[in-house]
Motif scaffolding. Structure first.
Motif, PDB file in Angstrom:
ATOM      1  N   SER A  75      -4.252  -9.232 -10.883  1.00  0.00           N
ATOM      2  CA  SER A  75      -4.952  -8.623  -9.753  1.00  0.00           C
ATOM      3  C   SER A  75      -5.652  -7.372 -10.259  1.00  0.00           C
ATOM      4  O   SER A  75      -5.288  -6.794 -11.286  1.00  0.00           O
ATOM      5  N   CYS A 109      -6.203  -3.473  -5.885  1.00  0.00           N
ATOM      6  CA  CYS A 109      -5.239  -4.315  -5.167  1.00  0.00           C
ATOM      7  C   CYS A 109      -3.803  -3.922  -5.525  1.00  0.00           C
ATOM      8  O   CYS A 109      -2.921  -3.897  -4.660  1.00  0.00           O
ATOM      9  N   ARG A 110      -3.541  -3.625  -6.803  1.00  0.00           N
ATOM     10  CA  ARG A 110      -2.202  -3.188  -7.215  1.00  0.00           C
ATOM     11  C   ARG A 110      -1.850  -1.862  -6.566  1.00  0.00           C
ATOM     12  O   ARG A 110      -0.726  -1.662  -6.098  1.00  0.00           O
ATOM     13  N   ASP A 111      -2.817  -0.935  -6.516  1.00  0.00           N
ATOM     14  CA  ASP A 111      -2.576   0.375  -5.869  1.00  0.00           C
ATOM     15  C   ASP A 111      -2.277   0.197  -4.383  1.00  0.00           C
ATOM     16  O   ASP A 111      -1.357   0.826  -3.846  1.00  0.00           O
ATOM     17  N   TYR A 112      -3.043  -0.663  -3.723  1.00  0.00           N
ATOM     18  CA  TYR A 112      -2.816  -0.920  -2.302  1.00  0.00           C
ATOM     19  C   TYR A 112      -1.422  -1.515  -2.086  1.00  0.00           C
ATOM     20  O   TYR A 112      -0.687  -1.090  -1.188  1.00  0.00           O
ATOM     21  N   SER A 113      -1.039  -2.454  -2.922  1.00  0.00           N
ATOM     22  CA  SER A 113       0.273  -3.092  -2.798  1.00  0.00           C
ATOM     23  C   SER A 113       1.395  -2.071  -3.001  1.00  0.00           C
ATOM     24  O   SER A 113       2.383  -2.070  -2.266  1.00  0.00           O
ATOM     25  N   ARG A 114       1.240  -1.179  -3.960  1.00  0.00           N
ATOM     26  CA  ARG A 114       2.246  -0.138  -4.196  1.00  0.00           C
ATOM     27  C   ARG A 114       2.379   0.782  -2.980  1.00  0.00           C
ATOM     28  O   ARG A 114       3.483   1.147  -2.584  1.00  0.00           O
ATOM     29  N   ARG A 115       1.237   1.167  -2.398  1.00  0.00           N
ATOM     30  CA  ARG A 115       1.273   2.053  -1.226  1.00  0.00           C
ATOM     31  C   ARG A 115       1.959   1.371  -0.044  1.00  0.00           C
ATOM     32  O   ARG A 115       2.775   1.979   0.646  1.00  0.00           O
ATOM     33  N   VAL A 116       1.651   0.107   0.180  1.00  0.00           N
ATOM     34  CA  VAL A 116       2.261  -0.626   1.294  1.00  0.00           C
ATOM     35  C   VAL A 116       3.760  -0.770   1.076  1.00  0.00           C
ATOM     36  O   VAL A 116       4.563  -0.550   1.989  1.00  0.00           O
ATOM     37  N   ASN A 117       4.165  -1.121  -0.146  1.00  0.00           N
ATOM     38  CA  ASN A 117       5.588  -1.251  -0.450  1.00  0.00           C
ATOM     39  C   ASN A 117       6.319   0.077  -0.303  1.00  0.00           C
ATOM     40  O   ASN A 117       7.434   0.126   0.224  1.00  0.00           O
ATOM     41  N   GLN A 118       5.707   1.148  -0.770  1.00  0.00           N
ATOM     42  CA  GLN A 118       6.332   2.471  -0.666  1.00  0.00           C
ATOM     43  C   GLN A 118       6.478   2.873   0.793  1.00  0.00           C
ATOM     44  O   GLN A 118       7.515   3.392   1.206  1.00  0.00           O
ATOM     45  N   SER A 130       6.756   0.900   3.309  1.00  0.00           N
ATOM     46  CA  SER A 130       7.795   0.046   3.882  1.00  0.00           C
ATOM     47  C   SER A 130       9.187   0.571   3.527  1.00  0.00           C
ATOM     48  O   SER A 130      10.069   0.647   4.379  1.00  0.00           O
TER      49      SER A 130
END
Length: 170
Positions: free
Chosen positions: A3, A7-16, A18
């Motif tokens: 990816s 996209c990786r940065d967005y995924s990290r922010r969403v996971n954090q 959560s």
């Protein structure tokens, strides 16, 4: 799957976000996803074992508290690792008990192979002996020889050791 960086940065922010919205739930999620047990069951197992390792019997307060995981980028301290870890059968995923990290690692090296574990026990008990020091003629019985740990090899020269077979209970 590859990816792009955004996209990786967005995924990290969403996971954090959560994880931050549910403090303390990581432990529950890890216990459930790895072993299919709940936090109350883990705590009940700890109390049933007397807060001790099921193999060596060391109390969890006597175990070193280490940090778990990699260092956090936001500077917050990492979570403390469990002092007693869940021991489970890798074939059936059945929980067997709670162990200290040393006992868990030792069992892991045998890969749940009971025959190999029995052979190791037989091998280690075969060479057991008890050494009894005897004074050599140069040092009478009333002479005490004290040396620091760094010079203990010299003690062997001054004190003769007689090895006898190990007999349980003696």
């Amino acid at each position: 799957m590859l990816s792009c960086q955004p996209c990786r940065d967005y995924s990290r922010r969403v996971n954090q976000a959560s994880r931050d919205s549910r403090p303390g739930s990581n432990r529950a999620m890890n216990l459930w996803s790895k072993y299919r047990i709940t936090e109350p069951f883990y705590d009940e197992l700890r109390s049933r074992q007397g807060f001790r390792c099921a193999i060596c019997g060391i109390h969890e307060d006597d175990l070193p508290a280490t940090l778990a995981g990699r260092p956090r980028k936001d500077g917050k301290p990492s979570a403390q690792a469990f002092r007693l870890v869940v021991d489970h059968c890798h074939g059936t995923n059945t929980v067997r008990g709670l162990l200290c990290n040393g006992c868990n690692s030792a069992l892991g090296h045998f890969r749940d192979n009971l025959e190999a574990l029995r052979r190791a026990l037989d091998t280690s008990s075969r060479g057991r002996h008890r050494c009894r020091p005897e004074r050599s003629p140069e040092f009478p019985a009333n002479t005490r020889v004290h040396q620091p740990k760094s010079l203990r090899t010299r003690t062997v020269i001054m004190v003769r050791v007689r090895c006898v077979p190990f007999v349980p209970g003696n």
